[in-house]
Design an enzyme around this catalytic site. Structure first.
Site, PDB file in Angstrom:
ATOM      1  N   THR A 180     -50.610  11.511  26.027  1.00 55.61           N
ATOM      2  CA  THR A 180     -50.973  10.212  25.448  1.00 55.61           C
ATOM      3  C   THR A 180     -49.769   9.306  25.652  1.00 55.61           C
ATOM      4  OG1 THR A 180     -50.045  10.648  23.283  1.00 55.61           O
ATOM      5  CG2 THR A 180     -52.306  11.321  23.624  1.00 55.61           C
ATOM      6  N   GLU A 325     -56.573  13.398  22.449  1.00 52.58           N
ATOM      7  CA  GLU A 325     -56.485  14.610  21.629  1.00 52.58           C
ATOM      8  C   GLU A 325     -57.843  15.276  21.435  1.00 52.58           C
ATOM      9  OE1 GLU A 325     -55.079  11.745  21.142  1.00 52.58           O
ATOM     10  OE2 GLU A 325     -53.115  11.884  20.189  1.00 52.58           O
ATOM     11  N   LYS A 429     -52.628  -6.084   6.696  1.00 53.57           N
ATOM     12  CA  LYS A 429     -52.695  -5.946   5.246  1.00 53.57           C
ATOM     13  C   LYS A 429     -52.253  -7.265   4.623  1.00 53.57           C
ATOM     14  CE  LYS A 429     -52.528  -1.976   2.320  1.00 53.57           C
ATOM     15  NZ  LYS A 429     -51.940  -0.723   1.931  1.00 53.57           N
ATOM     16  N   TRP A 434     -56.952  -4.704   3.174  1.00 53.05           N
ATOM     17  CA  TRP A 434     -57.080  -4.539   4.627  1.00 53.05           C
ATOM     18  C   TRP A 434     -58.074  -5.531   5.206  1.00 53.05           C
ATOM     19  CZ3 TRP A 434     -57.505   1.510   5.433  1.00 53.05           C
ATOM     20  CH2 TRP A 434     -56.247   2.077   5.131  1.00 53.05           C
TER      21      TRP A 434
HETATM   22  P1  AMP Z   1     -56.478   7.203  24.080  1.00 56.79           P
HETATM   23  O1  AMP Z   1     -56.130   8.565  23.677  1.00 56.79           O
HETATM   24  O2  AMP Z   1     -55.389   6.503  24.846  1.00 56.79           O
HETATM   25  O3  AMP Z   1     -57.766   7.098  24.798  1.00 56.79           O
HETATM   26  O4  AMP Z   1     -56.649   6.321  22.761  1.00 56.79           O
HETATM   27  C1  AMP Z   1     -57.520   6.723  21.735  1.00 56.79           C
HETATM   28  C2  AMP Z   1     -57.740   5.579  20.789  1.00 56.79           C
HETATM   29  O5  AMP Z   1     -58.488   4.537  21.426  1.00 56.79           O
HETATM   30  C3  AMP Z   1     -58.566   5.938  19.583  1.00 56.79           C
HETATM   31  O6  AMP Z   1     -57.807   6.599  18.595  1.00 56.79           O
HETATM   32  C4  AMP Z   1     -59.085   4.575  19.147  1.00 56.79           C
HETATM   33  O7  AMP Z   1     -58.106   3.853  18.430  1.00 56.79           O
HETATM   34  C5  AMP Z   1     -59.311   3.874  20.459  1.00 56.79           C
HETATM   35  N1  AMP Z   1     -60.720   3.983  20.826  1.00 56.79           N
HETATM   36  C6  AMP Z   1     -61.285   4.879  21.654  1.00 56.79           C
HETATM   37  N2  AMP Z   1     -62.607   4.668  21.767  1.00 56.79           N
HETATM   38  C7  AMP Z   1     -62.904   3.619  20.957  1.00 56.79           C
HETATM   39  C8  AMP Z   1     -64.113   2.912  20.622  1.00 56.79           C
HETATM   40  N3  AMP Z   1     -65.283   3.235  21.158  1.00 56.79           N
HETATM   41  N4  AMP Z   1     -64.017   1.891  19.744  1.00 56.79           N
HETATM   42  C9  AMP Z   1     -62.847   1.528  19.208  1.00 56.79           C
HETATM   43  N5  AMP Z   1     -61.666   2.142  19.498  1.00 56.79           N
HETATM   44  C10 AMP Z   1     -61.696   3.177  20.358  1.00 56.79           C
END
Ligand code: AMP
Length: 531
Positions: A180, A325, A429, A434
């Site tokens: 990540t 993850e 916030k 929130w």
């Molecule tokens: P990554 O591991 O780089 O793909 O990032 C994951 C993060 O992307 C998640 O924890 C969310 O914050 C965001 N994310 C992934 N899918 C969505 C979705 N459909 N809507 C809103 N946020 C998302």
């Protein structure tokens, strides 16, 4: 029977049910390589022999810096099915992060698209674990390079036999590694196993989820270095669906729509920014994509306007939530019969939810002390998950949790639909309450003069933080003013959520996976003075 769930079984299954189905790959020059799955798996066998000839360790981490193409697909099989670990590296990260990742994973070999060779040349002296450098091209296209003994991928394959005695692997054996990017600190590695990948794909392929079938032609625009293109190199062959690999030019909407029409693509997957590019192109040119009827929008929240406009182009976008993850999909939004009978506004609202968990994933929301909160669709809390393809601990770190804290803030309703309202880090916030930046963004995106919009929290003397709206206006609205946009929000969101100001910008910063980077935007506005 105690038959292991392995990536090798996806390959042998696809060889049986979809050997003649197509695997199409678009190169950097727009050239098309046409293979069948059978052709590709013959090349996978050759590659497996080549990996042995290179004497890579039985559990070697084999790094890739590559776009979505047939060679990268082949690596996704030959590496794990010989017992090694396919480590997809995001070449768009900062140089220091790429270097950190290669060293943390102790990669023995790197398979590199010619485009990214300069990135690796610049750091080669700092990569002591790497013994083999392979350019993903033919001998004729092997670039001049300072990398020692750089070999062409096709030359490696040419020497090898076209069959391989695949070993029976323990299903819990590690198969894939992905880092990540991490907004703070060093990137963190997430290791998947054969079992976790197979289970994720089986669950994705259920009819009430992504539900791929042998009639589908799947084109992942999301890169394979972003969690294996959300597992499409595995899920599509598992379902017997054809695959179209779009190569590097995924931001070129004309090239992508040409490819969709040429190959009769039915299903695609991308982050909102890429879908938005395609939508704008279709709007501007009147081009049609009749074969494409469904797609996943994920990785970040998409705006309702984008869903609606893509509907008009005949493409139903479905919201999928996930993270690296989770290898990666955790929930998916398909309607229940009653949702089709809802009034327009309520149905639209339903659509923006991140959906219900895939089979295998448990979800809950908790307060700051870790207490579980009600699933009433209103109460927001930090989203936690468990499941057989959720990461138990980061690579090289000890196990810390039974529930994984996603870092997302969400509601869950009584039917199990989850809605992301923010990242914990992006939450605004104001006066102790929130404010959901995602909901404000959605509301403002409904204005026709807004091309892209982001809401960030900016320090405020009295309220500690207040929302600031940052907008890329449409060129066709030259007289649009910030005040008009702020009044447009009235009545659409709670009054106290209305941002204190709106600023126009030419472009928004994006992360290496194509999402809008709120972190960079906050840095750009960190000295912002409220009027
Ligand atoms: P990554 O591991 O780089 O793909 O990032 C994951 C993060 O992307 C998640 O924890 C969310 O914050 C965001 N994310 C992934 N899918 C969505 C979705 N459909 N809507 C809103 N946020 C998302």
């Amino acid at each position: 029977m105690d038959a292991p769930l392995s990536i090798t079984t996806i390959m042998s299954h696809a060889e049986m049910i979809a050997a003649e189905n197509k695997l199409i790959s678009r190169g950097a020059n727009g050239d098309i390589t046409r293979l069948t799955y059978h052709d590709a798996f013959v090349r996978v066998a050759k590659l497996a022999n080549a990996l042995d000839r290179l004497e890579l360790a039985p559990e070697a981490r084999v790094g890739t810096l590559a776009w979505n193409d047939h060679r990268h697909f082949e690596l996704h099989y030959a590496v794990p099915c010989t017992g090694r670990i396919c480590h997809t590296i995001n070449p768009k990260l900062f140089t220091d992060q790429v270097k950190f990742i290669i060293n943390d994973a102790q990669n023995e070999a790197l398979f590199i698209d010619p485009e990214f060779i300069p990135v690796i040349e610049a750091m080669q002296g700092d990569l002591p674990s790497v013994k083999h450098w392979i350019a993903l091209c033919s001998a004729n296209n092997l670039p001049q390079s300072t990398l020692p003994n750089l070999q062409a991928y096709e030359s490696l394959l040419n020497r090898e036999q076209d069959s391989y005695d695949w070993p029976t692997l323990d299903e819990n054996r590690a198969s894939n590694l992905c880092y990540t990017s991490g907004t703070t600190g060093d990137p963190k590695g997430v290791l998947g196993s054969h079992r976790s990948i197979v289970l994720q794909c089986m669950s994705q392929n259920m009819a009430s989820q992504l539900g791929l079938t042998s009639e589908d032609v799947v084109m992942p625009l999301v890169p394979m270095f972003h969690v294996n293109a959300w597992c499409m190199p595995y899920s599509a062959p598992m379902a017997g669906a054809a695959l179209v690999m779009p190569g590097p030019q995924v931001s070129d909407a004309q090239a992508m729509t040409d490819l969709i029409n040429q190959e009769q693509v039915t299903f695609s997957l991308a982050v909102p920014t890429l879908w938005s590019g395609i939508n704008q192109f279709l709007n501007a040119t009147g081009t049609r994509v009749p074969s494409l009827n469904r797609g996943v929008i994920g990785g970040a929240a998409g705006a309702l306007k984008l869903y609606d406009e893509m509907d008009r182009h005949g493409v139903r976008l479905e919201n999928g939530w996930g993270m690296t993850e989770l290898s990666p999909i955790g929930s998916y939004n398909r309607y229940l019969p009653e949702h089709n009978r809802l009034p327009d506004a309520a149905r639209a609202d339903q659509r923006l939810k991140s959906g219900r968990p895939l089979f295998g994933i448990q979800m809950r929301i908790v307060d700051e002390d870790g207490n579980a909160l009600p699933h009433d669709g209103v109460t927001t809390g930090v989203l936690e998950i468990r499941g057989p393809w959720a990461c138990s601990a980061y690579y090289g770190k000890s196990r810390e949790h039974d529930w994984f804290n996603t870092g997302d803030v969400a509601t869950i309703d009584s039917l199990g639909y989850m809605r992301i309202t923010d990242r914990v880090k992006d939450v605004i916030k104001s006066g102790g309450e929130w404010i959901s930046s995602i909901e404000i963004e959605n509301a403002i995106m409904a204005h026709p003069g807004v091309r892209e919009a982001v809401v960030i929290g900016v320090a405020h003397q009295h309220w500690s933080e207040r929302p600031l709206l940052v907008v890329v206006p449409e060129d066709s609205y030259p007289s649009l003013t910030p005040e008009q946009l702020l009044s447009f929000l009235e009545g659409k969101i709670p009054k106290w959520w209305i941002p204190n100001a709106c600023e126009f910008v030419d472009t928004l910063p994006h992360t290496a996976t194509g999402k809008v980077s709120k972190k960079m935007l906050r840095e750009n506005f960190n000295r912002y003075q409220w009027a």
